[in-house]
Design a protein around this motif. Structure first.
Motif, PDB file in Angstrom:
ATOM      1  N   LEU A  49       0.804  -1.215   0.000  1.00 27.68           N
ATOM      2  CA  LEU A  49       0.000   0.000   0.000  1.00 27.68           C
ATOM      3  C   LEU A  49       0.838   1.265   0.000  1.00 27.68           C
ATOM      4  CD1 LEU A  49      -2.964  -0.949   2.360  1.00 27.68           C
ATOM      5  CD2 LEU A  49      -2.984  -0.707  -0.124  1.00 27.68           C
ATOM      6  N   HIS A  50       2.097   1.170   0.374  1.00 25.48           N
ATOM      7  CA  HIS A  50       2.946   2.365   0.224  1.00 25.48           C
ATOM      8  C   HIS A  50       4.013   2.186  -0.851  1.00 25.48           C
ATOM      9  CE1 HIS A  50       6.582   0.911   2.430  1.00 25.48           C
ATOM     10  NE2 HIS A  50       5.729   0.245   3.175  1.00 25.48           N
ATOM     11  N   ARG A  51       4.447   0.933  -1.112  1.00 26.73           N
ATOM     12  CA  ARG A  51       5.461   0.686  -2.135  1.00 26.73           C
ATOM     13  C   ARG A  51       4.979   1.048  -3.535  1.00 26.73           C
ATOM     14  NH1 ARG A  51       7.467  -4.968  -2.708  1.00 26.73           N
ATOM     15  NH2 ARG A  51       8.444  -3.994  -4.527  1.00 26.73           N
ATOM     16  N   ILE A  52       3.672   0.963  -3.776  1.00 26.49           N
ATOM     17  CA  ILE A  52       3.156   1.310  -5.092  1.00 26.49           C
ATOM     18  C   ILE A  52       3.449   2.763  -5.431  1.00 26.49           C
ATOM     19  CG2 ILE A  52       0.842   1.856  -4.174  1.00 26.49           C
ATOM     20  CD1 ILE A  52       1.703   0.321  -7.618  1.00 26.49           C
ATOM     21  N   PHE A  53       3.547   3.619  -4.404  1.00 27.67           N
ATOM     22  CA  PHE A  53       3.868   5.023  -4.644  1.00 27.67           C
ATOM     23  C   PHE A  53       5.364   5.203  -4.927  1.00 27.67           C
ATOM     24  CE2 PHE A  53      -0.115   5.098  -2.372  1.00 27.67           C
ATOM     25  CZ  PHE A  53      -0.849   6.026  -3.087  1.00 27.67           C
ATOM     26  N   GLN A  54       6.190   4.293  -4.428  1.00 25.56           N
ATOM     27  CA  GLN A  54       7.606   4.304  -4.798  1.00 25.56           C
ATOM     28  C   GLN A  54       7.753   3.897  -6.256  1.00 25.56           C
ATOM     29  OE1 GLN A  54       9.949   1.820  -2.186  1.00 25.56           O
ATOM     30  NE2 GLN A  54       8.920   2.559  -0.353  1.00 25.56           N
ATOM     31  N   GLN A  55       7.022   2.872  -6.653  1.00 28.66           N
ATOM     32  CA  GLN A  55       7.101   2.375  -8.018  1.00 28.66           C
ATOM     33  C   GLN A  55       6.580   3.408  -9.014  1.00 28.66           C
ATOM     34  OE1 GLN A  55       8.434  -0.374  -9.160  1.00 28.66           O
ATOM     35  NE2 GLN A  55       7.841  -0.038 -11.294  1.00 28.66           N
ATOM     36  N   GLU A  56       5.510   4.123  -8.631  1.00 27.36           N
ATOM     37  CA  GLU A  56       4.887   5.093  -9.538  1.00 27.36           C
ATOM     38  C   GLU A  56       4.505   6.344  -8.747  1.00 27.36           C
ATOM     39  OE1 GLU A  56       3.600   7.272 -12.331  1.00 27.36           O
ATOM     40  OE2 GLU A  56       4.485   5.341 -12.849  1.00 27.36           O
ATOM     41  N   PRO A  57       5.472   7.283  -8.530  1.00 24.62           N
ATOM     42  CA  PRO A  57       5.175   8.485  -7.741  1.00 24.62           C
ATOM     43  C   PRO A  57       4.032   9.319  -8.306  1.00 24.62           C
ATOM     44  CG  PRO A  57       7.547   8.197  -7.993  1.00 24.62           C
ATOM     45  CD  PRO A  57       6.899   7.204  -8.907  1.00 24.62           C
ATOM     46  N   GLY A  58       3.857   9.294  -9.636  1.00 23.33           N
ATOM     47  CA  GLY A  58       2.783  10.066 -10.242  1.00 23.33           C
ATOM     48  C   GLY A  58       1.411   9.591  -9.845  1.00 23.33           C
ATOM     49  N   LEU A  59       1.311   8.395  -9.276  1.00 25.12           N
ATOM     50  CA  LEU A  59       0.030   7.867  -8.819  1.00 25.12           C
ATOM     51  C   LEU A  59      -0.576   8.761  -7.748  1.00 25.12           C
ATOM     52  CD1 LEU A  59      -2.129   5.620  -8.614  1.00 25.12           C
ATOM     53  CD2 LEU A  59      -0.582   4.402  -7.055  1.00 25.12           C
ATOM     54  N   PHE A  60       0.251   9.408  -6.937  1.00 24.92           N
ATOM     55  CA  PHE A  60      -0.272  10.244  -5.857  1.00 24.92           C
ATOM     56  C   PHE A  60      -1.173  11.334  -6.396  1.00 24.92           C
ATOM     57  CE2 PHE A  60       0.306  14.272  -3.481  1.00 24.92           C
ATOM     58  CZ  PHE A  60      -0.482  13.952  -2.386  1.00 24.92           C
ATOM     59  N   ALA A  61      -0.718  12.080  -7.414  1.00 26.13           N
ATOM     60  CA  ALA A  61      -1.521  13.175  -7.954  1.00 26.13           C
ATOM     61  C   ALA A  61      -2.814  12.652  -8.562  1.00 26.13           C
ATOM     62  CB  ALA A  61      -0.711  13.953  -8.997  1.00 26.13           C
ATOM     63  N   ARG A  62      -2.732  11.494  -9.238  1.00 26.52           N
ATOM     64  CA  ARG A  62      -3.933  10.943  -9.874  1.00 26.52           C
ATOM     65  C   ARG A  62      -4.928  10.452  -8.822  1.00 26.52           C
ATOM     66  NH1 ARG A  62       0.231   8.534 -12.867  1.00 26.52           N
ATOM     67  NH2 ARG A  62      -0.302   6.409 -12.261  1.00 26.52           N
ATOM     68  N   ALA A  63      -4.412   9.798  -7.783  1.00 26.66           N
ATOM     69  CA  ALA A  63      -5.295   9.283  -6.741  1.00 26.66           C
ATOM     70  C   ALA A  63      -5.891  10.412  -5.910  1.00 26.66           C
ATOM     71  CB  ALA A  63      -4.534   8.308  -5.845  1.00 26.66           C
ATOM     72  N   ALA A  64      -5.124  11.467  -5.677  1.00 26.55           N
ATOM     73  CA  ALA A  64      -5.602  12.578  -4.842  1.00 26.55           C
ATOM     74  C   ALA A  64      -6.789  13.293  -5.475  1.00 26.55           C
ATOM     75  CB  ALA A  64      -4.475  13.572  -4.578  1.00 26.55           C
ATOM     76  N   ARG A  65      -6.921  13.193  -6.797  1.00 24.50           N
ATOM     77  CA  ARG A  65      -8.076  13.829  -7.449  1.00 24.50           C
ATOM     78  C   ARG A  65      -9.388  13.240  -6.938  1.00 24.50           C
ATOM     79  NH1 ARG A  65      -5.427  12.567 -12.646  1.00 24.50           N
ATOM     80  NH2 ARG A  65      -3.833  14.154 -13.026  1.00 24.50           N
ATOM     81  N   HIS A  66      -9.354  11.969  -6.566  1.00 23.05           N
ATOM     82  CA  HIS A  66     -10.565  11.335  -6.051  1.00 23.05           C
ATOM     83  C   HIS A  66     -10.910  11.854  -4.663  1.00 23.05           C
ATOM     84  CE1 HIS A  66     -10.628   8.540  -9.412  1.00 23.05           C
ATOM     85  NE2 HIS A  66      -9.349   8.316  -9.213  1.00 23.05           N
ATOM     86  N   LEU A  67      -9.981  12.577  -4.045  1.00 22.23           N
ATOM     87  CA  LEU A  67     -10.247  13.201  -2.745  1.00 22.23           C
ATOM     88  C   LEU A  67     -10.617  14.670  -2.912  1.00 22.23           C
ATOM     89  CD1 LEU A  67      -7.175  11.706  -0.813  1.00 22.23           C
ATOM     90  CD2 LEU A  67      -9.532  10.861  -0.808  1.00 22.23           C
ATOM     91  N   GLY A  68     -10.676  15.130  -4.173  1.00 21.08           N
ATOM     92  CA  GLY A  68     -11.003  16.523  -4.440  1.00 21.08           C
ATOM     93  C   GLY A  68      -9.838  17.469  -4.238  1.00 21.08           C
ATOM     94  N   VAL A  69      -8.609  16.933  -4.230  1.00 20.35           N
ATOM     95  CA  VAL A  69      -7.414  17.753  -4.030  1.00 20.35           C
ATOM     96  C   VAL A  69      -6.566  17.669  -5.294  1.00 20.35           C
ATOM     97  CG1 VAL A  69      -5.411  18.209  -2.588  1.00 20.35           C
ATOM     98  CG2 VAL A  69      -7.469  17.202  -1.585  1.00 20.35           C
ATOM     99  N   ALA A  70      -6.227  18.820  -5.874  1.00 19.03           N
ATOM    100  CA  ALA A  70      -5.507  18.856  -7.147  1.00 19.03           C
ATOM    101  C   ALA A  70      -4.029  19.126  -6.929  1.00 19.03           C
ATOM    102  CB  ALA A  70      -6.119  19.911  -8.058  1.00 19.03           C
ATOM    103  N   PHE A  71      -3.227  18.082  -6.961  1.00 19.00           N
ATOM    104  CA  PHE A  71      -1.776  18.229  -6.964  1.00 19.00           C
ATOM    105  C   PHE A  71      -1.284  18.116  -8.402  1.00 19.00           C
ATOM    106  CE2 PHE A  71      -2.292  17.041  -2.536  1.00 19.00           C
ATOM    107  CZ  PHE A  71      -1.279  17.743  -1.889  1.00 19.00           C
TER     108      PHE A  71
END
Length: 304
Positions: free
Chosen positions: A9-31
């Motif tokens: 659940l945290h290593r996936i963000f190491q593998q693909e850091p850009g996932l954070f910005a894409r996933a955060a959109r589902h929280l209504g936060v635009a990074f």
């Protein structure tokens, strides 16, 4: 003991850091998507004998500037965690001078709801510190059950599978993910292997993990066979065991399997091509040298 699903659940963000910005959109936060990302040491230990480690720590460079992303995998509510998280963020900000963001990834709705609350630290009359984590739980990451959609964002699909692993949607997500991985080119086999491993880790001991292993054995067997055949051929073309040993060590390096000096010596000193071939085949899916060596009483570090 830290579980493999916790790690995923945290290593996936190491593998693909850009996932954070894409996933955060589902929280209504635009990074903004990162222009680059680099891993930082997760060791937040002070000189005093008190060890503190965040799960994943990434420095993100974007067009709007830099920030440090701290990713925590949380499997259950904990009264002690808010204080630890506040410490992590304060320490990171003091150490690097870069604004920190805390992302908490939770595999169940109860934990996600707990982590998403605002934590006030200080007396009721005047809290001196307010902690506001960003939280990704099953309600925050969409169910990706279309192969086309999965192919467009495989890391997000892996996160979707991990967070919905206990729900009725898990089978459809995994089938879509398997088809998406199958569409990768031969040049992406190492990356596919990493994604396969992360998915299995993220599923933990759920029923969905059994389905995933079946899909890997049936639908994606060509990844293992093609990679193994290619590496075997490279070794045999050199006409000596050294080629097989080098191919094996290269594969282990790409898969991130820890190889001790003793393991390396054992591989390089082996002149039996059949044994090396067996180890090479196991290394396609192994997560440790014990799994590579173990058979008929063999264990990592034992005598040949």
């Amino acid at each position: 003991m830290v579980s493999s699903s916790h790690e995923a659940l945290h290593r996936i963000f190491q593998q693909e850091p850009g996932l954070f910005a894409r996933a955060a959109r589902h929280l209504g936060v635009a990074f903004p998507p990162p222009l680059s990302a680099s891993e930082l040491s997760t060791d937040l230990t002070e000189t005093r004998p008190l060890e503190r480690r965040v799960d994943t720590l990434l420095r993100m460079e974007t067009e709007d500037g830099s920030f440090v992303l701290a990713v925590e995998s949380q499997s259950a509510p904990s009264v002690d965690k808010p204080a630890s998280w506040a410490y992590y963020l304060s320490h990171v900000y003091a150490k690097y001078g870069i604004p920190p963001v805390l992302l908490v990834v939770c595999p169940d709705r109860k934990t996600a709801a707990w982590a998403a609350q605002q934590f006030d630290i200080g007396p009721r009359q005047w809290p001196s510190l307010t902690l506001r984590p960003l939280v990704l739980g099953p309600n925050d990451v969409p169910v990706i059950d279309s192969p086309d959609e999965a192919a467009r964002d495989i890391p997000l699909t892996i996160l979707s599978a991990a967070l919905h692993r206990c729900g009725p949607e898990a089978d459809a997500i995994l089938n879509a993910l398997a088809k998406a991985l199958k569409s990768l080119s031969a040049d992406d086999e190492i990356t596919a292997g990493t994604f396969i491993e992360l998915t299995e880790q993220g599923l933990g001991t759920s029923r969905a993990a059994d389905l995933w292993r079946h899909l890997m054995a049936v639908d994606l067997s060509f990844f293992q066979s093609q990679t193994a055949q290619k590496l075997r051929q490279e070794g045999r073309e050199e006409g000596r065991a050294e080629g097989q040993a080098n191919a094996l060590l290269l594969l282990l390096h790409h898969r991130g399997v820890e190889v001790t000096d003793g393991d390396r010596e054992r591989i390089e000193s082996c002149d039996d091509l059949d044994v090396l071939d067996l180890w090479l085949t196991r290394a396609i899916a192994a997560t440790s040298m014990t799994e590579v060596f173990a058979a008929a009483g063999e264990v990592s570090g034992s005598a040949d």
